[in-house]
Design a protein around this motif. Structure first.
Motif, PDB file in Angstrom:
ATOM      1  N   ARG A 110      -5.393  19.354  -2.292  1.00  0.00           N
ATOM      2  CA  ARG A 110      -5.066  18.531  -3.455  1.00  0.00           C
ATOM      3  C   ARG A 110      -3.956  17.554  -3.110  1.00  0.00           C
ATOM      4  NH1 ARG A 110      -4.577  22.570  -8.421  1.00  0.00           N
ATOM      5  NH2 ARG A 110      -4.137  20.661  -9.545  1.00  0.00           N
ATOM      6  N   SER A 111      -3.047  18.034  -2.308  1.00  0.00           N
ATOM      7  CA  SER A 111      -1.968  17.146  -1.902  1.00  0.00           C
ATOM      8  C   SER A 111      -2.525  15.961  -1.125  1.00  0.00           C
ATOM      9  CB  SER A 111      -0.974  17.938  -1.055  1.00  0.00           C
ATOM     10  OG  SER A 111       0.030  17.087  -0.592  1.00  0.00           O
ATOM     11  N   GLU A 112      -3.479  16.267  -0.271  1.00  0.00           N
ATOM     12  CA  GLU A 112      -4.097  15.208   0.521  1.00  0.00           C
ATOM     13  C   GLU A 112      -4.844  14.227  -0.377  1.00  0.00           C
ATOM     14  OE1 GLU A 112      -7.167  16.558   3.052  1.00  0.00           O
ATOM     15  OE2 GLU A 112      -7.285  14.690   4.195  1.00  0.00           O
ATOM     16  N   LEU A 113      -5.509  14.775  -1.367  1.00  0.00           N
ATOM     17  CA  LEU A 113      -6.243  13.911  -2.293  1.00  0.00           C
ATOM     18  C   LEU A 113      -5.280  12.949  -2.994  1.00  0.00           C
ATOM     19  CD1 LEU A 113      -8.747  13.079  -3.944  1.00  0.00           C
ATOM     20  CD2 LEU A 113      -8.225  14.948  -5.518  1.00  0.00           C
ATOM     21  N   ARG A 114      -4.161  13.500  -3.449  1.00  0.00           N
ATOM     22  CA  ARG A 114      -3.176  12.652  -4.131  1.00  0.00           C
ATOM     23  C   ARG A 114      -2.673  11.555  -3.211  1.00  0.00           C
ATOM     24  NH1 ARG A 114       0.009  17.326  -6.638  1.00  0.00           N
ATOM     25  NH2 ARG A 114       1.310  16.987  -4.829  1.00  0.00           N
ATOM     26  N   GLU A 115      -2.408  11.985  -1.999  1.00  0.00           N
ATOM     27  CA  GLU A 115      -1.866  11.038  -1.028  1.00  0.00           C
ATOM     28  C   GLU A 115      -2.828   9.866  -0.819  1.00  0.00           C
ATOM     29  OE1 GLU A 115      -1.076  11.517   3.635  1.00  0.00           O
ATOM     30  OE2 GLU A 115      -0.174  13.071   2.390  1.00  0.00           O
ATOM     31  N   HIS A 116      -4.073  10.209  -0.598  1.00  0.00           N
ATOM     32  CA  HIS A 116      -5.060   9.156  -0.380  1.00  0.00           C
ATOM     33  C   HIS A 116      -5.300   8.346  -1.647  1.00  0.00           C
ATOM     34  CE1 HIS A 116      -6.024  11.447   3.332  1.00  0.00           C
ATOM     35  NE2 HIS A 116      -6.327  10.230   3.779  1.00  0.00           N
TER      36      HIS A 116
ATOM     37  N   ILE B 265       0.816  -1.196   0.000  1.00  0.00           N
ATOM     38  CA  ILE B 265       0.000   0.000   0.000  1.00  0.00           C
ATOM     39  C   ILE B 265       0.861   1.261   0.000  1.00  0.00           C
ATOM     40  CG2 ILE B 265      -1.715   1.265   1.344  1.00  0.00           C
ATOM     41  CD1 ILE B 265      -2.568  -1.473   2.464  1.00  0.00           C
ATOM     42  N   SER B 266       2.012   1.101   0.630  1.00  0.00           N
ATOM     43  CA  SER B 266       2.782   2.305   0.873  1.00  0.00           C
ATOM     44  C   SER B 266       3.398   2.889  -0.390  1.00  0.00           C
ATOM     45  CB  SER B 266       3.896   1.996   1.862  1.00  0.00           C
ATOM     46  OG  SER B 266       4.753   1.037   1.301  1.00  0.00           O
ATOM     47  N   LEU B 267       3.431   2.144  -1.463  1.00  0.00           N
ATOM     48  CA  LEU B 267       4.151   2.602  -2.639  1.00  0.00           C
ATOM     49  C   LEU B 267       5.528   3.084  -2.225  1.00  0.00           C
ATOM     50  CD1 LEU B 267       1.495   4.498  -4.762  1.00  0.00           C
ATOM     51  CD2 LEU B 267       2.482   2.283  -5.193  1.00  0.00           C
ATOM     52  N   ASP B 268       6.330   2.172  -1.855  1.00  0.00           N
ATOM     53  CA  ASP B 268       7.702   2.426  -1.422  1.00  0.00           C
ATOM     54  C   ASP B 268       7.797   2.978  -0.017  1.00  0.00           C
ATOM     55  OD1 ASP B 268       9.729   3.201  -4.313  1.00  0.00           O
ATOM     56  OD2 ASP B 268       8.921   1.357  -3.524  1.00  0.00           O
ATOM     57  N   GLY B 269       6.982   2.550   0.826  1.00  0.00           N
ATOM     58  CA  GLY B 269       7.202   2.827   2.235  1.00  0.00           C
ATOM     59  C   GLY B 269       6.423   3.967   2.816  1.00  0.00           C
ATOM     60  N   GLY B 270       5.913   4.819   2.041  1.00  0.00           N
ATOM     61  CA  GLY B 270       5.138   5.909   2.615  1.00  0.00           C
ATOM     62  C   GLY B 270       3.746   5.875   2.051  1.00  0.00           C
ATOM     63  N   ASN B 271       2.802   6.371   2.790  1.00  0.00           N
ATOM     64  CA  ASN B 271       1.468   6.378   2.232  1.00  0.00           C
ATOM     65  C   ASN B 271       1.235   7.680   1.470  1.00  0.00           C
ATOM     66  OD1 ASN B 271       1.311   8.167   4.260  1.00  0.00           O
ATOM     67  ND2 ASN B 271      -0.526   7.305   5.216  1.00  0.00           N
ATOM     68  N   ASP B 272       2.318   8.353   1.213  1.00  0.00           N
ATOM     69  CA  ASP B 272       2.196   9.563   0.422  1.00  0.00           C
ATOM     70  C   ASP B 272       2.641   9.276  -0.999  1.00  0.00           C
ATOM     71  OD1 ASP B 272       5.356  11.161   1.159  1.00  0.00           O
ATOM     72  OD2 ASP B 272       4.802   9.044   0.996  1.00  0.00           O
ATOM     73  N   ASP B 273       2.277  10.158  -1.863  1.00  0.00           N
ATOM     74  CA  ASP B 273       2.755  10.053  -3.224  1.00  0.00           C
ATOM     75  C   ASP B 273       4.010  10.879  -3.290  1.00  0.00           C
ATOM     76  OD1 ASP B 273       1.996  11.457  -6.324  1.00  0.00           O
ATOM     77  OD2 ASP B 273       2.579   9.398  -5.968  1.00  0.00           O
ATOM     78  N   ARG B 274       5.053  10.295  -2.797  1.00  0.00           N
ATOM     79  CA  ARG B 274       6.198  11.147  -2.526  1.00  0.00           C
ATOM     80  C   ARG B 274       6.908  11.573  -3.802  1.00  0.00           C
ATOM     81  NH1 ARG B 274      11.254   8.749  -2.404  1.00  0.00           N
ATOM     82  NH2 ARG B 274      11.278   6.480  -2.527  1.00  0.00           N
ATOM     83  N   ARG B 275       7.551  12.677  -3.678  1.00  0.00           N
ATOM     84  CA  ARG B 275       8.275  13.244  -4.802  1.00  0.00           C
ATOM     85  C   ARG B 275       9.664  12.635  -4.872  1.00  0.00           C
ATOM     86  NH1 ARG B 275       4.458  13.906  -6.055  1.00  0.00           N
ATOM     87  NH2 ARG B 275       3.123  15.660  -6.539  1.00  0.00           N
ATOM     88  N   PRO B 276      10.196  12.540  -6.046  1.00  0.00           N
ATOM     89  CA  PRO B 276      11.526  11.953  -6.156  1.00  0.00           C
ATOM     90  C   PRO B 276      12.638  12.873  -5.661  1.00  0.00           C
ATOM     91  CG  PRO B 276      10.721  12.644  -8.304  1.00  0.00           C
ATOM     92  CD  PRO B 276       9.607  12.829  -7.344  1.00  0.00           C
TER      93      PRO B 276
END
Lengths: 217, 506
Positions: free
Chosen positions: A149-155, A121-132
């Motif tokens: 919007r950031s929150e929406l992306r994250e979820h 779920i984490s997509l590489d360990g974080g539940n955020d859509d982290r930036r490279p």
């Protein structure tokens, strides 16, 4: 049913006549075909160019499908290698782009199955859509403007990772890779009606998850 | 009677995607307009869809192509088959010989590139600006820009006219590497005169200027974000050589380049050819039709050919390396409208011992003894330490020593101990006779000089510049310029480059 029948004709004719922006442009297909032809005749640079042309898109799709960068890299690499090996058997029934994605998506789906649907779920360990990159993050934060919007992306990122693969593949190809239904149908080897229904169900599932997470839609 | 929501539920996604037939879309639209619940669903689905589209697009790691090459051919570093019976390939097969060959070819590259420089006027330091407006397979369709030097005020117009075609054509991507790979037969290369912009390429390889002229603040910021995420490296940074060994280890340095762009200045960046290509595409994605690219080949294009022949073993690169022609010359031979050979190096004082790299430090017409001297020097290059000690051709020795740092040390040692004969053979294979005839060919004046020499103050002549000594083959010296959007807010970085116009402004 008539609705589906109409839909299928609609999508097909759209693809043929109107050249929707979401399917590869004719020029792209032509150049791909030329590069493929050259690659098949032994021009080593030509296949390298095909790799460069599509590596980011394939990698991104694999990443969204499997949820891990290292896996995505392996899958992308394998997809290109398989494509190279299968190049002599490539028949120009579909575009190279579609064919390549078909290889990659099938690999990603198989990979996910082989992991027994272990959730990443984490997509590489974080539940955020982290930036490279932190510097990019600064800029992107500005672009994103709102925390909402950031929150929406994250979820969304987390919800996408939880989605069943059959829905996920369609959603990724449509909403992230921006393919049209006809192309998705070719990539996944599914009838148009199935693409349409899976996409809708996938989006509805995402919507439901977001709502459950308290995200205002 | 109004149809029930269930009849439309499955079509709502297709409706927002525009994938319904017109009649059906009209029915759905009518229902949605009348039904609060379905309208709400449509709006939330749209948000889901747009939110997914906004998720970050992950980029493939820079080494992916190399990894694919390795896997395809079991570590031979190539995609595709080697040309059967290629003597070049046969020499390069063993690792030991590969190392030796790389060094020897560099030596020959220096030798040949110097002759290339001699073949042009020493008063003409203007680099050839190779502009790839489109990758089309019929070069006859190319606009004849070569005939008319580009005027600066034409920049915006040219961007509008040619950039979209250039960048809409994915073949352009092939163009970027194709230039290095020497696939000149398919490259409609346009040549312009733009001396100031690309003068700063001190050694061989590709030079490129990417100009992004965002139309608004969002595009501007997005372009900056693209650059921030790019794996770029400032030219002249101490880690340039390290970059070639371990790109990922140096990613942190990219922010330095970004800072310079933020301040509105040009900055030379060192990137891989692949990264340069990706940058162009990324810029075009965030600022469609607002990206222009100028490309050039620095004078030692032959280095690039040798490098790529060694790295990729592409047939075209091998062909160039075999014939010992620079990439620029290859383009001319292939009929592309290359008008002038390139000498991007600073003009240096004449004289045998004036120092500097390669460059026009010898008399313009090579005498027979000049050739002999070069041959002797090239043979001596097998021992760079000895060359450095002798004080002759320090720059070449330094280059080779540096090059060694990239190569595998044990293999080098083995090469020294076990394969002196091979080394000589390699050298002999690529130099005698052919070089002289090639020189004769290169000496034929192809280009008239028209540009003044660069100011000596801006181009140190007493010794080669640090950037020169650190240059790495096979990479692109890249300039990225992101123009502030029209009507930029106060504080936005102004365009600084005095000798260019704002492509987005006027």
């Amino acid at each position: 049913m008539t609705i589906h029948g109409n839909f299928e004709r609609s999508a097909s004719s759209k693809n043929m006549a109107d050249e929707p922006v979401t399917s590869p442009a004719r020029e792209t297909i032509d150049i791909d075909a030329t590069l493929v032809r050259r690659a098949r005749s032994g021009d080593s640079a030509a296949f390298g160019k095909l790799v460069l042309r599509y590596q980011d898109r394939v990698y991104n799709a694999c990443y969204r499908l499997c949820g891990r960068r290292d896996d995505a890299e392996d899958l992308t690499q394998t997809a290109f290698v398989k494509a190279y090996e299968a190049l002599p058997r490539f028949e120009a029934k579909s575009s190279f782009y579609t064919w390549l994605f078909r290889i990659a998506v099938n690999l990603a789906i198989s990979h996910r199955r082989s992991r027994g649907r272990r959730k990443t779920i984490s997509l590489d360990g974080g539940n955020d859509d982290r930036r490279p990159d932190p510097a990019a993050a600064d800029e992107d934060t500005d672009v994103a403007k709102t925390a909402e919007r950031s929150e929406l992306r994250e979820h969304l990122s987390a919800a996408l990772a939880e989605l069943d693969h059959e829905f996920r593949a369609v959603v990724v190809l449509k909403d992230i890779e921006n393919m049209d239904y006809a192309t998705i149908s070719q990539v996944l080897d599914l009838p148009l009606g199935t693409v349409k229904s899976r996409l809708h169900r996938g989006r509805m599932a995402l919507r439901e998850r977001l709502t459950r997470s308290g995200v205002q839609l | 009677m109004t149809p029930s929501c269930e009849q439309f539920a499955d079509d709502l996604s297709a409706y927002i995607d525009g994938e319904l037939e017109t009649d059906r879309a009209a029915q759905v639209e009518q229902h949605v307009a009348a039904c609060d619940a379905c309208r709400s669903t449509v709006e939330s689905l749209r948000r889901v869809s747009s939110g997914l589209a906004e998720l970050s697009h992950e980029r493939a790691p820079g080494h992916l192509l190399a990894a694919v090459r390795r896997e395809v051919h079991g570590g031979k570093g190539e995609i595709g088959r080697r040309a059967p019976g290629s003597s070049f390939a046969s020499v390069y097969q063993p690792m030991v010989l590969r190392v030796i060959a790389a060094a020897a070819l560099i030596v020959i590259g220096v030798f040949v590139s110097r002759s290339v420089i001699r073949s042009t006027s020493p008063q003409d330091p203007t680099p050839t600006v190779v502009h790839g407006p489109a990758f089309e397979y019929d070069s006859k369709e190319m606009p004849d820009r070569a005939a008319a030097p580009r005027e600066q005020h034409d920049r915006k117009q040219e961007m509008d006219a040619s950039t979209p075609r250039m960048l809409q054509s994915p073949g352009y991507l092939a163009d970027v590497s194709g230039e290095i790979h020497g696939e000149a037969d398919e490259l409609p290369i346009d040549v312009m005169q733009s001396g100031a912009e690309l003068r700063a390429a001190p050694t061989g390889g590709s030079v490129m200027t990417i100009t992004v002229a965002p139309r608004d603040d969002a595009e501007y910021r997005a372009a900056l974000a693209v650059l921030a995420a790019a794996r770029v490296q400032r030219l002249g940074d101490d880690a340039v050589n390290d970059y070639s060994r371990d790109k990922d280890a140096n990613l942190g340095r990219r922010t330095a380049g970004l800072e310079h762009v933020k301040s509105g200045r040009f900055e030379m960046l060192m990137v891989s050819a692949e990264e340069a290509e990706r940058l162009i595409v990324s810029f075009e994605q965030v600022a469609p039709r607002q990206v222009s690219v100028e490309k050039g080949v620095a004078d030692a294009g032959v280095f690039g050919a040798f490098y790529l022949a060694e790295q990729t073993a592409t047939p075209a690169a091998r062909a160039i390396a075999r014939s010992k022609e620079s990439t620029t010359d290859e383009l001319a031979v292939a009929g592309a409208p290359v008008q002038r050979s390139l000498s991007a190096r600073p003009t240096e004082p004449r004289g045998r011992r004036s120092g500097g790299v390669g460059g026009a430090r010898r008399s313009e017409t090579p005498s027979r003894s000049d050739l002999e001297e070069d041959r002797r020097a090239a043979r001596g290059l097998a021992s760079p330490e000895r060359m450095a000690k002798s004080g002759l051709k320090k720059d070449i020795a330094a280059r080779k020593l540096k090059d060694r740092s990239v190569a595998d040390a044990p293999a080098r040692q083995q090469a020294r101990e076990n394969a002196p004969g091979d080394r000589v053979r390699m050298f002999k294979q690529t130099t005698p006779g052919e070089i002289a005839s090639r020189l004769g060919k290169l000496e034929s004046p192809r280009v008239a000089a028209s540009q003044p020499a660069p100011a000596p103050s801006s181009a140190p002549t007493a010794a080669h510049t640090p950037a020169t000594s650190r240059a790495t083959f096979g990479e692109v010296r890249l300039r990225v310029r992101i123009m502030p959007p029209p009507g930029a807010a106060p504080g936005a970085p102004p365009p600084v480059k005095a000798d260019t116009t704002d492509p987005g402004g006027k």
